[in-house]
Write a protein that holds these residues in place. Structure first.
Motif, PDB file in Angstrom:
ATOM      1  N   GLN A 146      -0.795   1.779   0.127  1.00  0.00           N
ATOM      2  CA  GLN A 146       0.276   2.759   0.309  1.00  0.00           C
ATOM      3  C   GLN A 146      -0.277   4.100   0.798  1.00  0.00           C
ATOM      4  O   GLN A 146       0.333   4.763   1.633  1.00  0.00           O
TER       5      GLN A 146
ATOM      6  N   THR B 230       7.517   1.789   0.723  1.00  0.00           N
ATOM      7  CA  THR B 230       7.137   1.628   2.126  1.00  0.00           C
ATOM      8  C   THR B 230       8.212   2.225   3.043  1.00  0.00           C
ATOM      9  O   THR B 230       7.898   2.977   3.974  1.00  0.00           O
TER      10      THR B 230
ATOM     11  N   TYR C  31      -1.264   3.711   4.455  1.00  0.00           N
ATOM     12  CA  TYR C  31      -0.020   3.640   5.233  1.00  0.00           C
ATOM     13  C   TYR C  31       0.570   5.041   5.412  1.00  0.00           C
ATOM     14  O   TYR C  31       0.949   5.446   6.517  1.00  0.00           O
TER      15      TYR C  31
END
Ligand SMILES: [Zn+2]
Ligand SMILES: [Zn+2]
Length: 270
Positions: free
Chosen positions: A15, A170, A18
């Protein structure tokens, strides 16, 4: 180390990577497409980037608590989601939880604006006098703590499985960073996408320095709550001025340690 904690550690890194990829890519797009190479943009970004160092330790520790609550609720089949009709169907389960968690984020955001002692922390995010992707990170550590505490409460109330939280995180990361870009969607695209989602055009309204616009478009990923609860607003770019009317001094808003002190100073509401 349990399988669950290994998974959580791994997820944290995924995460984080990302988040970094999205924010760096969109920041570079901002520089490239607006040809904004002014030193002011770099200085602004560097101040906001420092909030990573205050947010990260709090976030990482409290994510473990969120995960512990998730494990407990799953083990005991606890949570409002189990009372929802057809929640055994995976599509119903995932989509309903995503929508309910978005509603929780809307409620959280309204609370941060309406209670003075919480607004003092949240206004740090609003005190940014220019809004770009780096504004996404501009969050007082006090707010990071409160946000994560609320997340623990939402997870306890709803009882999602960990996969829903990861999915939500996300989508939320992309949506939040995109909402803070300096770009605006063309009017027609904004009309269509903004029917359901928070666009940069809509979130920029939320960063306007004066009420009632500061108290509009609270939505996190979805804009439907603002339409439903009467907090939806539009504002032209030319009429939008970033900041909060009580905190418009560049010196107070532009230096990291001055910003950290804001919640502990006397608040004068306009
Ligand atoms: Zn806000
Ligand atoms: Zn914002």
């Amino acid at each position: 180390m349990t399988v669950q904690s290994t998974l959580s550690r791994y997820q944290d890194i995924v995460q984080l990577a990302y988040f970094a990829i999205i924010i760096i890519s969109l920041w570079m797009c901002e520089v490239f497409f607006t040809a904004d190479l002014a030193p002011a943009k770099f200085k602004h970004t560097s101040v906001n980037l420092l909030f990573i160092f205050t947010a990260l330790p709090i976030q990482l520790v409290m994510v473990s608590f969120v995960l512990m609550i998730t494990v407990w609720t799953n083990l005991h089949h606890w949570g409002l989601i189990h009372y929802l009709p057809y929640s055994k169907n995976a599509w119903v389960y995932y989509i309903s939880l995503f929508i309910l968690m978005d509603l929780c984020e809307y409620v959280y955001h309204v609370i941060m604006h309406k209670l003075d002692f919480l607004w003092k922390f949240h206004l740090v995010h609003h005190s940014d006098l220019r809004v770009d992707v780096s504004t996404t990170i501009r969050e007082h550590p006090g707010e990071t703590f409160v946000r994560m505490a609320f997340q623990m409460l939402w997870v306890f109330l709803l009882g999602p499985v960990a996969a829903v939280i990861v999915l939500r995180q996300t989508v939320q990361t992309f949506s939040n960073i995109a909402a803070h870009t300096t770009f605006r969607l063309p009017a027609r695209a904004n009309k269509i996408i903004g029917l359901i989602f928070i666009t940069p055009n809509l979130h920029q309204v939320h960063h306007h320095y004066q009420l009632p616009y500061t108290d509009r478009n609270y939505g996190d990923v979805l804009s439907v709550w603002d339409r439903l609860f009467g907090t939806y607003a539009e504002l032209e770019k030319k009429d939008t001025v970033y900041g909060v009317d009580t905190h418009m001094e560049p010196l107070r808003n532009g230096r990291f340690f001055n910003i950290l002190k804001i919640p502990f100073q006397k608040l004068v509401r306009k």
